[in-house]
Motif scaffolding. Structure first.
Motif, mmCIF file in Angstrom:
data_model
loop_
_atom_site.group_PDB
_atom_site.id
_atom_site.type_symbol
_atom_site.label_atom_id
_atom_site.label_comp_id
_atom_site.label_asym_id
_atom_site.label_seq_id
_atom_site.Cartn_x
_atom_site.Cartn_y
_atom_site.Cartn_z
ATOM 1 N N THR A 177 0.836 -1.194 0.000
ATOM 2 C CA THR A 177 0.000 0.000 0.000
ATOM 3 C C THR A 177 0.874 1.249 0.000
ATOM 4 O O THR A 177 1.828 1.339 0.771
ATOM 5 C CB THR A 177 -0.904 0.006 1.246
ATOM 6 N N ASP A 178 0.554 2.214 -0.858
ATOM 7 C CA ASP A 178 1.246 3.495 -0.899
ATOM 8 C C ASP A 178 0.261 4.621 -0.618
ATOM 9 O O ASP A 178 -0.955 4.440 -0.673
ATOM 10 C CB ASP A 178 1.892 3.732 -2.269
ATOM 11 N N ILE A 179 0.795 5.799 -0.334
ATOM 12 C CA ILE A 179 -0.014 6.990 -0.102
ATOM 13 C C ILE A 179 -0.021 7.835 -1.369
ATOM 14 O O ILE A 179 1.036 8.083 -1.972
ATOM 15 C CB ILE A 179 0.523 7.792 1.093
ATOM 16 N N TYR A 180 -1.214 8.293 -1.771
ATOM 17 C CA TYR A 180 -1.389 9.042 -3.009
ATOM 18 C C TYR A 180 -2.051 10.389 -2.728
ATOM 19 O O TYR A 180 -2.793 10.537 -1.756
ATOM 20 C CB TYR A 180 -2.248 8.253 -4.001
ATOM 21 N N MET A 181 -1.787 11.339 -3.611
ATOM 22 C CA MET A 181 -2.449 12.635 -3.550
ATOM 23 C C MET A 181 -3.433 12.743 -4.706
ATOM 24 O O MET A 181 -3.108 12.410 -5.843
ATOM 25 C CB MET A 181 -1.436 13.780 -3.627
ATOM 26 N N VAL A 182 -4.638 13.230 -4.412
ATOM 27 C CA VAL A 182 -5.699 13.387 -5.399
ATOM 28 C C VAL A 182 -5.971 14.866 -5.599
ATOM 29 O O VAL A 182 -6.108 15.614 -4.635
ATOM 30 C CB VAL A 182 -7.000 12.696 -4.931
ATOM 31 N N THR A 183 -6.040 15.298 -6.854
ATOM 32 C CA THR A 183 -6.475 16.660 -7.162
ATOM 33 C C THR A 183 -7.453 16.606 -8.330
ATOM 34 O O THR A 183 -7.500 15.636 -9.078
ATOM 35 C CB THR A 183 -5.299 17.580 -7.551
ATOM 36 N N ILE A 184 -8.251 17.662 -8.446
ATOM 37 C CA ILE A 184 -9.113 17.831 -9.613
ATOM 38 C C ILE A 184 -8.570 19.016 -10.392
ATOM 39 O O ILE A 184 -8.718 20.157 -9.955
ATOM 40 C CB ILE A 184 -10.578 18.081 -9.228
ATOM 41 N N PRO A 185 -7.903 18.787 -11.521
ATOM 42 C CA PRO A 185 -7.362 19.905 -12.288
ATOM 43 C C PRO A 185 -8.463 20.864 -12.720
ATOM 44 O O PRO A 185 -9.575 20.449 -13.052
ATOM 45 C CB PRO A 185 -6.711 19.220 -13.494
ATOM 46 N N ASP A 186 -8.160 22.146 -12.713
ATOM 47 C CA ASP A 186 -9.120 23.172 -13.101
ATOM 48 C C ASP A 186 -9.247 23.195 -14.620
ATOM 49 O O ASP A 186 -8.317 23.571 -15.325
ATOM 50 C CB ASP A 186 -8.665 24.539 -12.581
ATOM 51 N N LEU A 187 -10.404 22.774 -15.142
ATOM 52 C CA LEU A 187 -10.639 22.766 -16.587
ATOM 53 C C LEU A 187 -11.209 24.090 -17.075
ATOM 54 O O LEU A 187 -11.397 24.288 -18.272
ATOM 55 C CB LEU A 187 -11.608 21.635 -16.957
ATOM 56 N N GLY A 188 -11.518 24.961 -16.151
ATOM 57 C CA GLY A 188 -12.086 26.238 -16.554
ATOM 58 C C GLY A 188 -13.584 26.177 -16.773
ATOM 59 O O GLY A 188 -14.202 27.163 -17.152
#
Length: 739
Positions: free
Chosen positions: A437-448
């Motif tokens: 198991t690893d630790i991940y970062m989640v983002t939602i890129p801004d599509l405008g």
């Protein structure tokens, strides 16, 4: 115990030094005798310890040496299904089904589970449905190797859900947070302070562990580690110290917004919650129990503290929950005027299910609850859900699955969000992981053209901000209805994309941007930017025929997965939703063939349709074949991998694991810039690094050799950086010999 396990391992490893040469000759009586000895050694390990990871590799060796050995194949498949690389269990279970269909009553179900984890849902459904028919035809069977109908129907439901989610992936960027935090061991349960400068997590790594010995499973004990962020980079994680950690298992649960209060889990009384305060000098106070209002003689874990510190959410398997005995439910407690925690209350059937519900996190907005559940509309294992508290009605909204690619058929858990709502962190097992198991970062890129915060993505705003005190009023009014999905076979919902009558995917408001076009009268009209389509055709190099394969496309750097539609056998179409020109990685895999990872430069969308076609020819994994690892990256002037390398390294490891009788040379290559001797030494170190990684992943060292060629074998001219030197800096593998 550690010494016993190591001794057994080396007995097995060196008792038959010519294993691969013998195997390559093809299944003699000596092979069978050797396989039987391997099987005995693996059984001895399991009798003396719970070191299933160690036994698994030996079971697999026995099964490869004697493919006719039903016991070895079953044991290998079962061990894979209980540990890591669960998708590899199918090959062993299918051999059992072929040789002795009655060896285990539920063998078809187990094959389905392996394909389910491997995201091959059509194959999984086929085996699940075949086993379901067997259950109905032989409903009187009462053996212990029977998997009940309710569980089979649940798996079928999960596969149908997964097909739907994967056909419409959410626009998330999911990135491994790097080797400063993650390790080849289990790393999980990340918690951060509100300014995102401190992370605390649990790990089972060996380095800096307070106990030099190992637990019963031959792995290091759990310890809590901490790291700080300077700029955009995390420092290398360090042990938080022996006031918090003991010589045995210790796990963190939550961190207050100011980073000064840490909640931890201890094993006493089946599992209790403790808290520690951070001193001015950075040390921590001795952990104290939260008391009998929270802790019980049952298991309590996975804490979440509200932003104002007045509410405590946690999971427990105490009696009175929504499921059977031993099932985890979510509870909440409110701090009273004296600072003590009040009576814990079940969150009720809107949140809790008859399955395990765990890992709560209340967002900084005070109204969004994230948690993981094995119930509801899930893909399998723990999925991450979120629910919003509606203060007007004083109730939680129906939880929403966060979707693919955040969720997978394996466990996705311990999600926490940041104060600005733009990022989240969680634990998962993924292709680009360093180990378990690893630790991940989640983002939602801004599509405008849409929300760029996790707390609002996919959820309609609910109006006024709720008051946290109002949450308590809701707890006592839990309804009887658990809100669970039907356990009957679900209807086929895999095709949920917007389509025109002829089957072509059409642009919708969710996947396009708007472009302003000047008109002659000075006004503007709105014209859609049509996403670029990528059509991939997969061919077999030995026959030239089209063939089915595992095909995926994700944007380079931020790992945003492109939606895929299968057109026909060997033909796949992807919709690329970026509003700008971007690089994408095209991955194609097929058992028995050399995988292909290709970087594509995709233009920006326009108001006209654009379709790009790529033909990929896969070559058989045979002697003298070569492959180039284009996506392995090293830190500058070093033989240290960057995080972006693990996806490709893991594909290489998987391919070698599927072709165990082959020997492979790993060759390192550089451009001509720099001294010849230095380049050769650097290329040797980098080739060694790849070999070491493969060995640590379980590939036998006798199958691997490393050679540094420096700049001796350029593919193209070194005169040009873009088309020459960059192309020549590479790692190659060459298949030397094999079956």
């Amino acid at each position: 115990m550690f010494r016993i396990n190591v001794l057994l391992f080396f007995i097995v490893l060196f008792a038959y030094p010519n294993f691969y040469e013998v195997y390559a000759q093809g299944g003699s009586e000596d092979d069978k005798a050797t396989a039987a000895s391997y099987l005995e050694q693996a059984e001895l390990i399991m009798e003396s310890t719970q070191a299933l990871d160690d036994a698994r590799d030996i079971y697999a060796l026995a099964a490869e040496l004697d493919p006719e050995n039903v016991v070895a194949n079953y044991k290998a498949g079962d061990a894979f299904l209980q540990t890591i690389n669960k998708d590899r269990a199918a090959q062993y279970f299918e051999k059992v089904l072929e040789k002795d269909p009655d060896y285990r009553f539920n063998i078809m179900y187990l094959i389905g589970r392996s394909y389910h984890y491997g995201m091959e849902f059509e194959k999984a459904l086929d085996y699940y449905l075949r086993y379901r028919k067997k259950l109905l035809d032989q409903d009187g069977y009462r053996g212990r190797d029977k998997t009940q109908l309710v569980e089979v129907n649940r798996r079928i439901y999960e596969c149908e859900n997964a097909r739907e989610f994967i056909a419409n992936p959410a626009h998330y960027s999911i990135v491994n947070i790097g080797s400063e935090i993650n390790s080849p061991w289990e790393d999980y349960a990340p918690v951060l302070n509100e300014d995102e400068t401190q992370i605390v997590f649990t790990t089972r790594r060996q380095d800096k562990n307070l106990n030099e010995n190992v637990a019963i499973d031959n792995k290091p004990y759990e310890d809590i580690f901490i790291a700080t962020k300077n700029g955009d980079r995390w420092s290398y994680a360090d042990n938080i110290g022996e006031v918090i950690n003991t010589e045995f298992h210790d796990s963190n649960l939550a961190l207050s917004a100011d980073g000064k209060q840490l909640f931890i889990y201890k094993d006493d009384e089946n599992g209790n919650i403790y808290t520690s305060e951070k001193n001015e000098d950075g040390t921590w106070t001795y952990p104290e129990s939260l008391g009998e209002s929270i802790n019980s003689t049952y298991s309590e874990n996975s804490v979440a503290l509200s932003p104002n510190g007045k509410l405590l959410f946690f999971s427990s398997d105490r009696p009175g929950g929504m499921g059977e005995e031993g099932t985890l439910d979510l509870y909440v407690s409110e701090k009273d005027a004296t600072g003590d925690w009040g009576r814990a209350k079940n969150l009720g059937p809107v949140i809790n299910t008859e399955y395990d519900d765990d890992s709560p996190f209340l967002d900084y907005d005070g109204m969004t609850l994230y948690f993981s559940s094995k119930g509801r509309k899930g893909m399998g294992g723990y999925d991450i859900f979120k629910s919003t508290y509606d203060s007007a009605n004083q109730e939680w909204t129906d939880p929403i699955n966060m979707g693919y690619p955040i969720n997978t058929p394996d466990n996705d858990i311990y999600f926490v969000s940041t104060k600005d709502g733009k990022r989240g962190y969680y634990s998962s097992v993924r292709e680009d992981g360093e180990g378990y198991t690893d630790i991940y970062m989640v983002t939602i890129p801004d599509l405008g053209n849409g929300p760029d915060q996790l707390r609002t993505a996919g959820v309609d705003p609910l109006g006024a901000q709720p008051q946290e005190g109002a949450l308590i009023d809701r707890i006592d009014s839990a309804a009887e209805n658990t809100g669970q999905p039907s356990t009957t076979v679900a209807e086929n919902t895999s095709n949920t994309s917007d389509e025109s009558p002829d089957g072509e995917t059409v642009a919708t408001e969710d996947n396009i941007s708007q472009a302003r076009t000047p008109e002659s009268d000075g006004e503007t009209t709105t014209s859609p930017l049509i996403p670029v389509k990528l059509k991939v055709v997969v061919n077999a190099g030995d026959t030239g025929d089209r063939m089915e394969a595992k095909v995926g496309v994700r944007s380079k750097g931020d790992n945003i997965i492109a939606p895929m539609k299968r057109i026909s056998s060997g033909i796949y179409e992807f919709t690329l939703r970026s509003n700008v020109a971007k690089q994408y990685q095209l991955s194609v895999e097929k058992s028995g063939y050399i995988f292909s990872n290709t970087i594509l430069d995709i233009p920006a969308p326009t108001t006209s349709a654009q379709t790009i076609k790529r033909d990929i020819t896969l070559r058989k994994f045979v002697v003298a074949s070569k492959g180039t690892l284009r996506n392995i990256y090293f830190e500058f002037d070093k033989a240290v991998f960057t995080t972006e390398s693990y996806n490709e390294l893991n594909k290489l490891e998987k391919m070698l694991s599927e072709n165990k009788s082959f020997f492979v040379e790993i060759g390192g290559h550089t451009d001509k810039i720099g001294a010849t001797d230095y380049n050769k030494a650097l290329s040797q170190r980098r080739a060694n690094a790849v070999v070491d990684y493969l060995i640590n992943k379980g590939i036998d060292s006798r199958r691997l050799s490393a050679v540094g060629y420096g700049a001796e074998r350029p593919l193209v001219s070194n005169d040009d950086e873009l088309e020459g030197r960059e192309f020549n800096r590479r790692v190659e593998f060459t298949i030397l010999k094999g079956k």
